[in-house]
Scaffold this motif. Structure first.
Motif, PDB file in Angstrom:
ATOM      1  N   HIS A 288       3.146   7.706   2.958  1.00  0.00           N
ATOM      2  CA  HIS A 288       2.169   8.254   3.314  1.00  0.00           C
ATOM      3  C   HIS A 288       2.254   9.877   3.965  1.00  0.00           C
ATOM      4  CE1 HIS A 288      -0.144   4.648   2.103  1.00  0.00           C
ATOM      5  NE2 HIS A 288      -0.149   4.479   3.430  1.00  0.00           N
TER       6      HIS A 288
ATOM      7  N   GLN B 256      -4.894  11.739  -0.583  1.00  0.00           N
ATOM      8  CA  GLN B 256      -4.517  10.188  -0.085  1.00  0.00           C
ATOM      9  C   GLN B 256      -6.217  10.365   1.809  1.00  0.00           C
ATOM     10  OE1 GLN B 256      -1.219   9.694   2.445  1.00  0.00           O
ATOM     11  NE2 GLN B 256      -2.146  11.340   4.234  1.00  0.00           N
TER      12      GLN B 256
ATOM     13  N   GLU C  23      -7.093   3.572  -2.404  1.00  0.00           N
ATOM     14  CA  GLU C  23      -6.028   4.456  -2.418  1.00  0.00           C
ATOM     15  C   GLU C  23      -6.488   4.593  -3.593  1.00  0.00           C
ATOM     16  OE1 GLU C  23      -2.688   6.190  -2.036  1.00  0.00           O
ATOM     17  OE2 GLU C  23      -3.260   5.145  -3.686  1.00  0.00           O
TER      18      GLU C  23
ATOM     19  N   THR D 114      -4.059   8.111  -4.857  1.00  0.00           N
ATOM     20  CA  THR D 114      -3.151   9.133  -4.619  1.00  0.00           C
ATOM     21  C   THR D 114      -3.215   9.650  -5.627  1.00  0.00           C
ATOM     22  OG1 THR D 114      -2.285   8.475  -2.348  1.00  0.00           O
ATOM     23  CG2 THR D 114      -0.843   9.293  -4.210  1.00  0.00           C
TER      24      THR D 114
END
Length: 507
Positions: free
Chosen positions: A82, A378, A486, A488
């Motif tokens: 992250h 993110q 999540e 991403t």
């Protein structure tokens, strides 16, 4: 780079959201933060996304909800994959620096087995350069104290609460015992001075994160802040007649109140002393920040420095017979947020207040947006720039959300008492202007009618009259989690022509 904004990003640990005189608090005086609000924007309904410090700051620094960053407790490693605001700002040539702490538990896969960061949850945020790092071990401060001739406890961790000798308030003294060190030499002043020194010596745009411990415990303040507020005059406590009656609300609350560390003192004078000193520490922080603001003005940096003031979480301070931060009550999650944007585009919004719900996951996108950096996919939050420029976003959230992970790999008492596995020690909360819904992984839910019951005493989850609303809010919570899973790489598709990307907003 020369025309880029500076950023002074300030957190004051464990600061309840209503404790600003700008918000009409009946006792706390914060004249310098009030002045900052008059030149910026005050967000009245701002919330942390997790407690305690480590999980909350993981959300603050990554822009991610706990369900995605998964650093759920003090000590749960933050996955190195992250990014965070410091790493992203560094890509533009900034040198993000730290005064204080970020409570970032390092990813052990990235560390040497002998790394000291694997023996503490108080590591530095990756990408930030610690200039004066102070947490549980305030070594820079205590070394300075020794150099100035002050006596320091052999265990320097106790310097934060080193009281002057004498009788305590609950034993008959007229005021709470002060810190043994004068305000000119305490930890807040020391850290403030180091920050000013750094900025004064900076010849290029800076990003400084000032992370002040206070008003976090120990609740010990230097003179005159120890006696600034009369314990007999502090507002009363929002609680039932006793802790046993309080605990009857829910099995988790009954368990929490059985834990000595989280149960408020039974001695009323002691609890009032803690609250009065808590307020005094806030006023000391306010005074210290006033010195920084004056320095920025006198040094010509005021009109090119974005200032963000917030906290990592709140404090129960006796409400519901709890002390510290935990669970689902607003007192642990409602925190202050003031942003002063120096740009001309923000002139029309100065002195305004925002009543929409904002969250700590919005801080990273806001800072990156204002320095011209790309906001990573993110991020679960969104930039607050529209509010700073006096315009309403086209779409915005209508609720606040937070999570609490009460697992403890070193202590299985909650699991045994509540018949849970470690992974079932979690709760999710959604609250809007009227209602609050609390969902546990394997415990009964809670539902509060905040208009009729603002202090959250009556659980209406099993009340037949509220069952349609309970269902509605359970569905809202599920939809929120689904919308913020999540993401991403989910906006990318591999095609015959190569990867195709189409980022989208969360709202």
């Amino acid at each position: 780079m020369a025309d880029r904004l500076n950023i002074l990003f300030i957190t004051a640990d464990q600061w309840r959201g209503e404790c600003l005189s700008a918000l009409g608090h009946e006792m706390v005086k914060t004249p310098n933060l009030d002045a900052l609000a008059r030149e910026g924007v005050l967000f009245r309904r701002h919330y942390a996304n997790a407690v305690p410090c480590g999980p909350s700051r993981a959300s603050l620094h990554t822009g991610m909800y706990l369900q995605n960053h998964r650093s759920g407790t003090n000590g749960t490693p933050l996955d190195a994959r992250h990014t965070n605001w410091a790493k992203e700002a560094a890509k533009l040539g900034y040198d993000p620096v730290l005064f204080g702490y970020t409570d970032t538990s390092q990813d052990p896969r990235e560390e040497d087995p002998d790394s000291p960061w694997l023996r503490t949850y108080e590591g530095p945020l990756p990408g930030i350069r610690p200039v004066c790092m102070m947490g549980t071990w305030p070594t820079p401060w205590t070394d300075w104290l020794k150099g100035e001739g002050y006596e320091v406890p052999s265990d320097i961790r106790f310097a934060y609460g080193h009281r002057a000798p004498g009788t305590e308030y609950e034993d008959g003294a007229a005021a709470p015992r002060p810190l043994v060190y004068p305000k000119e030499a305490d930890d807040t002043t020391f850290l403030t001075n180091r920050t000013i020194d750094y900025i004064a010596g900076s010849d290029k745009p800076f990003i400084a994160h000032l992370s002040i411990l206070r008003p976090h415990p120990p609740f010990v303040a230097p003179e005159p802040f120890n006696a600034m507020y009369d314990p007999e005059e502090v507002p009363g406590f929002r609680r039932k007649e006793n802790a046993e009656a309080e605990g009857a609300q829910h099995p988790w609350l009954e368990h929490q109140l059985s834990r000595k560390h989280f149960r408020a003192p039974a001695n009323e004078r002691k609890l009032r002393r803690l609250k009065a000193v808590y307020y005094g520490l806030m006023s000391e922080v306010d005074e210290a920040l006033g010195r920084i603001f004056t320095f920025l003005k006198e040094s010509g940096r005021w009109d090119n420095t974005l200032i963000v003031f917030t906290s990592d979480h709140g404090e129960q301070m006796g409400d519901h017979w709890l002390i510290g931060k935990c669970g689902y009550f607003d007192a642990s999650y409602h925190i202050p947020l003031i942003i002063r944007d120096p740009r001309r585009e923000a002139d029309g919004a100065r002195g305004t207040e925002v009543d929409l719900f904002t969250e700590n996951v919005d801080i990273m996108p806001t800072m990156l947006d204002l320095i011209g950096a790309e906001i990573p996919v993110q991020c679960d939050g969104a930039s607050l720039r529209p509010f700073l420029e006096g315009r309403a976003p086209e779409k915005w959230r209508s609720e606040a959300h937070w999570e609490f992970d009460f697992r403890d790999p070193a202590d299985d008492s909650a699991e045994k008492r509540l018949d849970l596995t470690m992974h079932q020690c979690t709760m999710n909360v959604i609250r809007d202007e009227k209602y609050k819904y609390v969902h546990f992984t394997k415990l009964p839910p809670l539902f509060f009618d905040l208009e009729k019951d603002p202090d959250e005493f009556v659980n209406r989850a099993a009340d037949p009259a509220y069952l349609p609303l309970v269902l509605e809010y359970a569905q809202k919570l599920l939809s929120w989690r689904m919308n913020h899973d999540e993401q991403t790489l989910t906006h990318i598709s591999l095609t015959d022509d190569g990867p195709v990307a189409r980022p989208a907003t969360r709202y």
